[in-house]
Motif scaffolding. Structure first.
Motif: not given
Length: 353
Positions: A336-339, A27-32, A297-299
């Motif tokens: 958009k909410y997650r962003q 997983t990465q950042a808020a994923g998963g 999240g972008a990093d």
């Protein structure tokens, strides 16, 4: 179930979630996301939260499944708004459930984990993935779902396989879903599938951060993770990256596709040429630069891009997201909410530092 037993199971789910979240190849950042069913209640990770924070933060949201599944069965618009079915009296933090809540609700298993496994993605973006998956997963109860937008479309794609009750689902251009009856069984299955789908990564030299710093100007910076440079240090990885978007979270956090500088260009030159400032710029043979306001999240997704592309063989036939599929993601309120949550969290980190 006794309240004490439920608390113990939720703690086990949090521990499992934190272990997944600490593994950048899963997983990465808020994923998963992970979930646990108890009666008609689905406890699921909140949108925009990080699995890695599961032990120290309240990231699980209780959702009433029966009305949610009824909305799905009747194709009601509410099916895409899982927050309408939250048990608010048990959600003091006011968190919003994952955009994949319908996926978890439709899975018949008691414990479900959806991860953006790098090894899985490196296969799931290939047009010739099926024979490889059939060989690797031989003997497993598995299914393949071609790419569909996360949320209800993906859930309906998974629902088509409910009769066979697959324990492992490969999501085209997206990732992996596994289901089991206990947290321990889910953890064991995930570990097994990860090993079965393991891909060798092409080695790449370290990025030239000295040269990159001279190209950054005032609006760009080095990536948070030096491993992100690998995508620009290997010609095969660079070619794959600039071909387009390979999976949803890339689009959400880095934008559509990837941008590479031409010989002699600085970051300012690239911005002037494109008329916009990409979140990430690849400098072939030197490494990557991130826009100075790029979120955590972008990093994380910059590192993920390097990890995925290094595991895709050069010349493999790839299936990139179409223009329409890119737009579906960028125009979707749930994303958009997650962003927005990612931007708020990253701003707080910058203020502290």
């Amino acid at each position: 179930m006794k309240p004490s037993d439920l608390r113990a199971e939720l703690q086990a789910l949090r521990d499992f979630s934190a272990r997944i979240g600490a593994d950048l190849l899963l997983t990465q950042a808020a994923g998963g996301n992970t979930s646990l069913k108890e009666g008609d209640t689905l406890w699921i990770k909140a949108s925009g939260t990080w699995l890695a924070h599961a032990r120290e933060r309240d990231i699980m949201v209780p959702v009433q499944m029966a009305p949610l599944l009824d909305a799905v069965a009747n194709a009601q618009p509410e099916a895409e708004q899982a927050q309408l079915f939250v048990l608010t009296d048990q959600n003091p933090s006011g968190l919003r459930p994952s955009i994949e809540t319908t996926v978890h609700a439709l899975m018949p298993h008691r414990v479900v984990a959806h991860v953006h496994c790098v090894d899985t993605i490196a296969l799931a973006v290939r047009e010739d993935a099926m024979p490889i998956l059939q060989d690797r997963l031989c003997g497993s109860n598995w299914a393949y779902v071609p790419y569909r937008r996360p949320g209800l479309p993906l859930a309906l794609g998974i629902a088509e396989h409910r009769r066979d009750r697959p324990d492992v689902i490969i999501l085209g251009n997206h990732g992996l879903v596994i289901g089991a009856e206990t947290v321990a069984d889910a953890a064991a299955l995930l570990s097994q599938v990860k090993q079965l789908l393991k891909q060798d990564a092409r080695p790449a030299p370290a990025g030239d951060e000295g040269a990159l710093s001279k190209l950054a100007g005032n609006n760009y910076r080095l990536p948070a993770d030096a491993a992100a440079h690998a995508v620009a240090m290997d010609t095969g990885s660079t070619a794959i990256a600039i071909g387009g978007s390979l999976y949803p979270d890339h689009v959400i956090f880095l934008g559509m596709g990837s941008v590479a500088a031409t010989a002699g260009e600085t970051a300012d030159d690239v911005v002037a040429r494109l008329g916009m400032a990409p979140v990430e710029i690849l400098f072939p043979g030197k490494g990557v630069l991130m826009r100075r306001d790029a979120t955590a999240g972008a990093d994380a997704m910059a590192r993920c891009l390097a990890d995925v592309t290094a595991r895709v063989p050069e010349g493999a036939p790839l299936r990139y997201l179409t223009s329409e599929e890119n737009l579906e993601l960028t125009d979707w309120d749930a994303e958009k909410y997650r962003q927005n949550l990612d931007a708020i969290a990253s701003s707080a980190i910058r203020d502290v530092s």
